[in-house]
Design a protein around this motif. Structure first.
Motif, mmCIF file in Angstrom:
data_model
loop_
_atom_site.group_PDB
_atom_site.id
_atom_site.type_symbol
_atom_site.label_atom_id
_atom_site.label_comp_id
_atom_site.label_asym_id
_atom_site.label_seq_id
_atom_site.Cartn_x
_atom_site.Cartn_y
_atom_site.Cartn_z
ATOM 1 N N TYR A 186 0.962 -1.051 0.013
ATOM 2 C CA TYR A 186 -0.044 -0.006 -0.159
ATOM 3 C C TYR A 186 0.825 1.331 -0.032
ATOM 4 O O TYR A 186 0.581 2.251 -0.859
ATOM 5 C CB TYR A 186 -0.994 -0.069 1.287
ATOM 6 C CG TYR A 186 -1.989 1.405 0.997
ATOM 7 C CD1 TYR A 186 -3.038 1.328 0.542
ATOM 8 C CD2 TYR A 186 -1.354 2.281 1.818
ATOM 9 C CE1 TYR A 186 -3.687 2.401 0.366
ATOM 10 C CE2 TYR A 186 -2.091 3.531 1.714
ATOM 11 C CZ TYR A 186 -3.370 3.477 0.962
ATOM 12 O OH TYR A 186 -4.214 4.492 0.818
ATOM 13 N N PHE A 187 1.940 1.216 0.721
ATOM 14 C CA PHE A 187 2.610 2.432 1.090
ATOM 15 C C PHE A 187 3.310 2.627 -0.280
ATOM 16 O O PHE A 187 3.386 3.958 -0.760
ATOM 17 C CB PHE A 187 3.719 2.034 2.050
ATOM 18 C CG PHE A 187 4.787 2.984 2.298
ATOM 19 C CD1 PHE A 187 4.628 3.811 3.052
ATOM 20 C CD2 PHE A 187 6.101 3.047 1.625
ATOM 21 C CE1 PHE A 187 5.579 4.938 3.682
ATOM 22 C CE2 PHE A 187 7.040 4.092 1.918
ATOM 23 C CZ PHE A 187 6.659 5.040 3.004
ATOM 24 N N GLU A 236 0.859 4.263 -3.226
ATOM 25 C CA GLU A 236 0.714 5.710 -2.819
ATOM 26 C C GLU A 236 1.754 6.535 -3.364
ATOM 27 O O GLU A 236 1.790 7.512 -3.927
ATOM 28 C CB GLU A 236 0.167 6.212 -1.204
ATOM 29 C CG GLU A 236 -1.180 5.665 -1.363
ATOM 30 C CD GLU A 236 -2.061 6.802 -0.932
ATOM 31 O OE1 GLU A 236 -1.600 8.142 -1.500
ATOM 32 O OE2 GLU A 236 -3.222 6.581 -0.450
ATOM 33 N N PHE A 237 3.056 5.898 -2.898
ATOM 34 C CA PHE A 237 4.126 6.684 -3.194
ATOM 35 C C PHE A 237 4.440 6.826 -4.608
ATOM 36 O O PHE A 237 5.202 7.960 -5.191
ATOM 37 C CB PHE A 237 5.350 5.732 -2.486
ATOM 38 C CG PHE A 237 6.604 6.356 -2.547
ATOM 39 C CD1 PHE A 237 7.118 7.303 -1.732
ATOM 40 C CD2 PHE A 237 7.558 5.995 -3.814
ATOM 41 C CE1 PHE A 237 8.561 7.766 -1.816
ATOM 42 C CE2 PHE A 237 9.063 6.533 -3.888
ATOM 43 C CZ PHE A 237 9.365 7.337 -2.899
ATOM 44 N N PHE A 294 0.325 12.431 -9.858
ATOM 45 C CA PHE A 294 -0.571 13.430 -9.741
ATOM 46 C C PHE A 294 -0.029 14.844 -10.165
ATOM 47 O O PHE A 294 -0.561 15.274 -11.038
ATOM 48 C CB PHE A 294 -1.262 13.474 -8.575
ATOM 49 C CG PHE A 294 -2.108 12.140 -8.015
ATOM 50 C CD1 PHE A 294 -2.722 11.511 -8.971
ATOM 51 C CD2 PHE A 294 -2.226 12.219 -6.668
ATOM 52 C CE1 PHE A 294 -3.347 10.448 -8.523
ATOM 53 C CE2 PHE A 294 -3.129 11.190 -6.215
ATOM 54 C CZ PHE A 294 -3.569 10.216 -7.015
ATOM 55 N N ILE A 328 1.381 9.560 -6.150
ATOM 56 C CA ILE A 328 1.633 11.027 -5.709
ATOM 57 C C ILE A 328 2.390 11.786 -6.840
ATOM 58 O O ILE A 328 1.909 12.784 -7.465
ATOM 59 C CB ILE A 328 2.045 11.175 -4.500
ATOM 60 C CG1 ILE A 328 1.206 10.672 -3.305
ATOM 61 C CG2 ILE A 328 2.455 12.679 -4.217
ATOM 62 C CD1 ILE A 328 0.008 11.163 -3.342
#
Lengths: 515, 508
Positions: free
Chosen positions: A135-136, A139-140, A146, A143
């Motif tokens: 999960y970490f 997301e890493f 985006f 980001i």
């Protein structure tokens, strides 16, 4: 002390992150130095990724040798599904990196640094067995995606980046809830919550909260653009700068599928009951509805974006049919397709951008006749299109055919529906090729060529395309490169989930993530 | 004198402070002394040397922080009561001490330039800031409602001053008055609650019904016998209401946007971190301390409050355009996260995430929040348009061009607040979510996750504003000069945000 393969793994993951950090910190580093450094960051994993896959497929190296002690006792580890995906990501990363290095952008070092972060995060997702780590790192990796879309994207980047951020965060939150609930229900300590341990624990768990499977499926499904949570994807890929589209559509979105397979399919029974029915219909919608949407596209990049959503359909169906039938072949094919699609999709985004660089537009009706002016670009684009629609010789063929074969025990209407989309995808893809490269050139294009003559594909981009298409051809002709490492995982998950479905069997199950 | 009194008065003999008691609050005494030194410096230093005042305060704060980090007699690894049961210390209270010290230190950095630009006195600000800090540090060690109320009020009075500090700014004065009224109301709640508990328990023979330990024992006995009077429960509800004011939890959050928006930005940052930390930690202190025996009754109350706080904070922030207002409402949602963690502790005593118990999780959460808030505030404080409430929604426009450093500070700060990996904010949120899952609080988990998804929109909008190209080339879009101190601070906070998060996760 880490073993040799584990060191390679840790190096492949940390190299791009480390280089990215330096580029972010050194915004004013001289250009040539930054370029060389960044190229190193892209190239190191591209060498190590395929090497790791070959090492992994070699029976003499035990899976334990791929477990890195890492920092603070939290290391990296490889599994049979992660290994080919890691190799694919590393190649897509190299191609995307080469593309990024040829681009002239404002804040170049930051741009390159963030792309390296994306790459490193994605590699880390496939190079960890730990659920929290999974999960970490996902997301890493998201980001920077985006940020890159927001800063360096094309037309409509702001709404697209915002939409993508919200959808993906919502999906990430749902999947986080699912992951945490699954870990909690499995009774495994968070520190050692690997995919294997959690799957083991869930098998022995007295009760698993009902919504866990749905949270994992739809949460991670959003990342992999499962219908109806897909609407962020096409605008997001279209608006992103090309290297980001390549990495995102090619590699990043695969970690939704990766999680669905290793957590959802192996132990949360996502294909059973009403959840399974929803899953089937959503997957069919991915194939059919999104296929029809593709047919309506008039913009080359939009078309590629949508078709990359549509191509998730067969993968979902492969996962679904594996869970329903209890046979591993669907999952084998889905995993194969995950790798192959990453390569072909990235190649298409790369080459479409080359078209745009010459013609100044992505609009299909303003393109045409490029084949005479840029034969190599045309040839490569056609090859990539053929790969994407599953022509034999390319990797996608094995994946798509495998999914259809796995569906043969299913109702005829389902088979017919899914098979019809092969035609659909051939129609829109070939039409795009035809209106880009053949026929008469549009007036605008002629004028453009007259005022500023453009040449054929440059060497850097040729090399990048060769890497991707070459890899696709290689696995097309030597599918065992992938199947050797994927099939045992699929077999393990199948027996494992069957154990799971039946009454508690005390016999030690095949651990899903081992060879 | 004191030993003499103790000799003749048997009651005083028991209550007389021992040297060890004074030692245990040496950091607080040091901070209070520091505040006096600031005042003295302002009186006696020649004008040219006045710039030493904030430096003295910072050096002092750093020294006290080092002191609190070292293993002296002022750090009690186990629960130890001092001053005849008025105070109680343990490791978490020491941890939250660090939150206040850090918060005061960072506020001082923000305030110096900010106040100079506005011709406001720097020394007095530091004096009040340090008094409030010392009061907060005492507050979280209270084990008795007298010390509790006294330190809380000391802090509150100081904060009224800090909020209305810019006497020539209407917004600041308005915020000061609003805070005074709201704070007075909350003190009234609190005092009424304390009185009710005091009366209800005192009348059934509890010797000192203001002492937390004794209240806890009495409530435990009463809850077994099922004789808790409605009066006691009302009192407890009122006390928690008073604390919820400080924390900014629903429905006592309404003052937050107005006051945070109007207050000078350094004060806003201090309010948002130190004051919220005080509210959060006293809530934990009360809920898991004296009120623990009625946890079954409190859990639904706190749980519902947590859900509503999360939703109101996030939805409210979604509807605002002023950056400070948005951030203040997002602070409300952070209060919801803290409430959620406390609820998990009540439902599942001994709940832990990665081996951290609830108090530790909350300290981690607060530290993460401090880092995120001050990084963001560093960027805001440099933009006069935000302070003067001119074009609030455009104030951030073009920040990336004016100063990439400030824009990245804003980015990292917002990222930490939003809980983006690898920041410590992400780890803190993850720990709270793990607590919620292990306590099986699905509703709160759902609200928290939905809240995070909503929050992406407004956090992201702030960042988007900062990267939008300015449309008009007026003088406000000139490049910003960033002093070295600020550069250093931004770097340090960013590093702390990332290394801190990894340390929390893997450092055990």
């Amino acid at each position: 002390m880490d073993t040799f393969p584990a060191t390679l793994l840790a190096l492949a993951i940390t190299a791009p992150i480390f280089v990215g950090l330096i580029l972010l910190a050194g915004r004013d580093l001289p250009r040539s130095f930054a370029s060389g450094f960044a190229f190193g960051g892209f190239a190191i994993p591209a060498v190590l990724g395929p090497w790791l896959l070959i090492l992994w497929s070699n029976p003499s190296t035990a899976p334990q040798q791929f477990q890195s002690e890492g920092f603070w006792g939290f290391g990296f580890a490889l599994n049979g599904l992660g290994a080919p995906l890691l190799a694919m990501t590393s190649l897509v990363g190299l191609a995307a990196g080469i593309k990024a290095l040829t681009q002239e952008v404002e804040g170049r070092n930051t741009y390159l640094g963030l792309i390296l972060f994306m790459l490193g995060g994605t590699l880390a997702v496939f190079g960890t067995n730990h659920l929290v780590g999974f999960y970490f790192f996902h997301e890493f990796a998201l980001i920077p995606t985006f940020i890159l879309t927001l800063f360096w994207g094309g037309e409509g980047r702001r709404p697209a980046a915002m939409q993508m951020a919200i959808y993906l965060t919502a999906g990430a939150m749902a999947s986080l809830a699912g992951i945490l609930i699954a870990i909690d229900a499995s009774g495994v300590e968070y520190g050692v919550a690997t995919f294997e341990n959690v799957a083991q624990g869930l098998q022995n768990a007295k009760s698993i909260p009902a919504a866990t499977g749905a949270l994992v499926l739809f949460g991670l499904g959003t990342l992999a653009s499962l219908f109806p949570f897909h609407s962020w994807a096409a605008p997001g890929y279209s608006a992103a700068p090309t290297p980001v589209s390549m990495l995102h559509a090619g590699a990043l979105k695969k970690f939704g599928l990766y999680g669905i397979i290793l957590l959802g399919l192996s132990s949360l029974d996502i294909t059973g009951g009403s959840l399974g029915t929803w899953f089937l219909w959503f997957a069919v919608a991915n194939v059919v509805l999104v296929g029809l949407i593709c047919l309506a596209q008039r913009d080359l990049k939009q078309l590629l974006s949508w078709s990359s959503v549509a191509h998730m359909g067969p993968i979902f169906l492969g996962i679904w049919v594996c869970g329903v039938s209890g046979k591993a072949d669907g999952l084998d094919a889905a995993a194969f397709l995950m790798v192959a699609h990453g390569l072909s999709c990235a190649a298409l985004f790369l080459l479409a951008n080359a078209v745009r660089a010459r013609a100044g537009t992505y609009r299909l009706d303003e393109l045409g006749g490029l084949a005479t002016r840029t034969p190599i670009l045309a040839a490569l684009f056609i090859a990539a299109t053929m790969a994407s629609i599953g022509l034999p010789g390319f990797g996608n063929f094995w994946g798509e055919v495998g999914v259809f074969l796995a569906l043969r025990a299913q109702p005829l209407w389902l088979q017919a529906l899914v098979a019809s989309t092969v035609i659909l995808s051939a129609v829109y893809a070939l039409r795009a090729v035809a209106s880009t490269f053949f026929g008469p050139a549009s007036e605008a294009l002629e004028k453009r060529f007259a005022s500023a003559p453009f040449g054929d594909l440059g060497w850097a981009e040729r090399f990048a395309a060769f890497v991707l298409l070459g890899a696709s051809l290689t696995i097309g002709f030597v599918p065992s490169l992938i199947t050797k490492s994927v099939n045992p995982v699929a077999a393990g998950i199948t027996t494992f989930s069957q154990h799971n479905a039946k009454a508690p069997v005390k016999a030690a199950p095949a651990v899903p993530t081992q060879r | 004198m004191i030993p003499f009194l103790a000799d003749i008065d048997p009651v005083f003999k028991v209550l007389a402070p021992r040297p060890a008691d004074w030692l245990s609050i040496l950091p607080e005494i040091a901070v209070a002394g520091l505040s006096l030194i600031c005042l003295l410096q302002a009186m006696f230093l020649p004008k040219a040397l006045r710039s030493l005042i904030p430096i003295t305060a910072r050096v002092g704060l750093v020294l006290v922080a080092i002191m609190a980090l070292t293993n002296g007699p002022w750090v009690q690894p186990t629960d130890v009561a001092s001053f005849a049961g008025l105070l109680r210390q343990n490791l978490p209270t020491d941890g939250v001490r660090m939150v206040f010290l850090l918060s005061a230190l960072l506020t001082s950095f923000l305030a110096e330039g900010f106040l100079r630009e506005r011709d406001a006195a720097v020394a007095d600000y530091h004096h009040v800031l340090l008094v409030v800090t010392a009061a907060f540090m005492l507050l979280v060690q209270s084990n008795h409602f007298v010390t509790f109320f006294l330190s809380l009020e000391t802090a509150a009075v100081g904060l009224y001053v800090l909020v209305g500090y810019l006497r020539r700014s209407e917004a600041s004065l308005e915020a000061g008055v609003k805070y005074l009224v709201a704070g007075g109301l909350s003190s009234a709640f609190l005092l009424m609650g304390i009185v009710l508990v005091y009366g209800a328990l005192g009348s059934v023979g509890v010797a000192d019904s203001l002492n937390f330990t004794q209240i806890g024992k009495a409530l435990a006995a009463q809850s077994v016998a099922n004789t808790i009077s409605p009066l006691t429960l009302t009192g407890i509800a009122l006390i928690l209401g008073g604390v919820a004011f400080k924390l900014g939890a629903f429905p006592f959050h309404t003052w937050i946007p107005d006051v945070y928006q109007g207050a000078p930005t350094p004060t806003t940052a201090f309010l948002g971190t130190a004051s919220k930390a005080a509210g959060a930690f006293t809530l934990v202190l009360l809920a898991t301390g004296p009120f623990a025996p009625i946890a079954v009754k409190l859990a639904p109350l706190l749980g519902v409050t947590a859900v509503l706080t999360l939703l109101v904070g996030n939805l409210g922030a979604l509807a605002t355009t002023d950056v400070k207002r948005t951030l203040s409402l997002s602070g409300v949602s952070h209060a919801g996260f803290i409430l959620a963690a406390v609820t998990a502790a009540l439902v599942l005593p001994g709940a832990n995430a990665f081996g951290y118990d609830v108090e530790q999780v909350i300290v981690i959460y607060l530290l993460a929040y401090v880092i995120g808030t001050f990084l963001t505030a560093q960027a805001l404080v440099s933009l006069p348009a935000i302070e003067d409430h001119r074009r609030p929604q455009l104030a951030l426009r073009g920040l990336l061009r004016r100063s990439p450093l400030l824009a990245s500070a804003l980015g990292f700060g917002i990222g930490s607040l939003a809980g983006v990996p690898p920041s410590v904010g992400f780890i803190a949120k993850l720990l709270v979510l793990i607590l919620l899952v292990s306590a099986k609080l699905w509703w709160i988990l759902g609200a928290a996750l939905i809240g995070v998804a909503i929050s992406i929109h407004y956090y992201f909008s702030i960042l988007r504003e900062a990267v939008v190209r300015p449309t008009d080339a007026d003088e406000e879009l000139a490049p910003l000069e960033i002093p070295f101190g600020t550069r250093f601070l931004i770097g340090a906070l960013t590093a702390a945000s990332i290394i801190g998060g990894l340390f929390v996760l893997f450092g055990r």
